[in-house]
Design a protein around this motif. Structure first.
Motif, mmCIF file in Angstrom:
data_model
loop_
_atom_site.group_PDB
_atom_site.id
_atom_site.type_symbol
_atom_site.label_atom_id
_atom_site.label_comp_id
_atom_site.label_asym_id
_atom_site.label_seq_id
_atom_site.Cartn_x
_atom_site.Cartn_y
_atom_site.Cartn_z
ATOM 1 N N PHE A 4 -11.977 -16.370 23.433
ATOM 2 C CA PHE A 4 -10.025 -16.896 23.501
ATOM 3 C C PHE A 4 -9.904 -18.241 23.907
ATOM 4 O O PHE A 4 -9.973 -18.001 25.481
ATOM 5 C CB PHE A 4 -10.064 -15.534 23.778
ATOM 6 C CG PHE A 4 -10.232 -14.192 23.313
ATOM 7 C CD1 PHE A 4 -10.030 -13.444 22.167
ATOM 8 C CD2 PHE A 4 -11.662 -13.351 23.632
ATOM 9 C CE1 PHE A 4 -10.213 -12.741 21.216
ATOM 10 C CE2 PHE A 4 -11.643 -12.145 23.458
ATOM 11 C CZ PHE A 4 -11.192 -11.914 21.619
ATOM 12 N N VAL A 7 -5.509 -18.279 26.776
ATOM 13 C CA VAL A 7 -5.024 -16.280 27.620
ATOM 14 C C VAL A 7 -4.576 -16.386 28.566
ATOM 15 O O VAL A 7 -4.681 -17.034 28.768
ATOM 16 C CB VAL A 7 -5.720 -15.174 26.830
ATOM 17 C CG1 VAL A 7 -7.227 -15.279 25.538
ATOM 18 C CG2 VAL A 7 -7.385 -16.057 27.574
ATOM 19 N N VAL A 26 -6.503 -9.501 27.888
ATOM 20 C CA VAL A 26 -6.035 -9.973 27.498
ATOM 21 C C VAL A 26 -5.118 -9.957 26.607
ATOM 22 O O VAL A 26 -4.413 -9.439 25.558
ATOM 23 C CB VAL A 26 -7.683 -11.023 27.491
ATOM 24 C CG1 VAL A 26 -8.754 -10.970 28.885
ATOM 25 C CG2 VAL A 26 -7.591 -10.859 25.985
ATOM 26 N N THR A 28 -3.173 -13.088 24.591
ATOM 27 C CA THR A 28 -3.460 -13.959 23.889
ATOM 28 C C THR A 28 -1.980 -15.253 23.399
ATOM 29 O O THR A 28 -1.435 -14.563 23.795
ATOM 30 C CB THR A 28 -3.759 -14.310 22.012
ATOM 31 O OG1 THR A 28 -2.689 -13.742 20.941
ATOM 32 C CG2 THR A 28 -5.691 -12.698 21.646
ATOM 33 N N GLU A 29 -2.652 -16.025 22.851
ATOM 34 C CA GLU A 29 -0.935 -16.642 23.195
ATOM 35 C C GLU A 29 -0.343 -16.588 22.343
ATOM 36 O O GLU A 29 1.550 -16.931 21.656
ATOM 37 C CB GLU A 29 -1.445 -18.469 22.846
ATOM 38 C CG GLU A 29 -0.897 -19.463 22.588
ATOM 39 C CD GLU A 29 -1.481 -20.668 22.748
ATOM 40 O OE1 GLU A 29 -0.949 -22.001 23.312
ATOM 41 O OE2 GLU A 29 -2.074 -21.022 21.966
#
Length: 103
Positions: A4, A7, A26, A28-29
């Motif tokens: 990933f 993040v 986490v 993510t973008e």
């Protein structure tokens, strides 16, 4: 291998069942929420508020949804889905490394 990139990691760990289940969140973008976790051998019960897809990275487990009589086995490389507002039980035979995808 799954990676990933870019993040945000939530610093506080998610700890359940006296530390036998732990994970880190986490984001993510793209705004997707995931948890990366480990479960030690044992029996656990969880309530899924949102839909979840759980990818088994290492180990194996048996899963039962909503107390149904049927247990399904999942091993490394497999996934299972839990609908929103569902209770599920998971029996872990050996260390389980997993990724939980929400939504």
């Amino acid at each position: 291998m799954m990676n990933f990139k870019n993040v945000e990691v939530v610093k506080k760990a998610n700890i359940y069942s006296d530390g036998k289940v732990t994970s880190r969140t986490v984001i993510t973008e793209e705004g997707e929420k995931k948890t990366l976790g480990v479960m030690l051998p044992g029996m656990y019960s969880f309530n899924a508020q949102a839909p979840e897809k759980i990818d088994i990275m290492q180990g194996s487990c048996n899963v039962r949804l909503n107390g149904a009589g049927i247990w399904n086995e999942y091993k490394a490389g497999q996934s299972f889905k839990v609908p929103a507002n569902t209770k599920f039980e998971i029996e872990v035979q050996e260390l389980l490394d997993y990724i939980c995808n929400y939504g």
